[in-house]
Design a protein around this motif. Sequence first.
Motif: not given
Length: 160
Positions: A37-39, A145-146, A149, A141, A26
């Motif tokens: 937030w990490w993606q 966008k949860r 994911y 996230i 991430v």
Amino acid sequence: MTRPDKLQYRPCVGTMMINSRGEAFVGKRIDNKEGDWWQMPQGGVDDGEDLDEAMFRELGEETGVTTRHLQIVHRLEEELYYDLPPELHGKLWGGKYKGQRQAWYLVRFTGEDSDIDLEAFKHPEFCEWKWVDPDLLPELIVPFKRGVYETVVTGFKPHL
């Protein structure tokens, strides 16, 4: 449930890149100052571009990792969709799309951590990166966008 109109969604690829321990990569986005937030890497598909090529290109641009350190493990059969929150409508992608439709890949990273270079390309997207347990991804996230994911983690779980 009716399927969303594809034309209203930006074509995109997303990648869960896992290391030898089964942890997922991430990155913390440079342009998101609103929270912690990490993606996972993701990005647009160019007109006429093959999805595999788009995935490798985007992953390389965001992580600096080359194809010699990557193996495709699986791709989800269905595209996943998400809508932008109202405060972002008209601000991204020239206001052309209301969200993204994503083809998601699971790839195995066979290199060393030193092969990851967030500044390998002119305009980096991430300022930090780390490896995490895939089950934690939905918590990291941005909230809009949860759901994507959660579906990605569930879909890839048998292949991790």
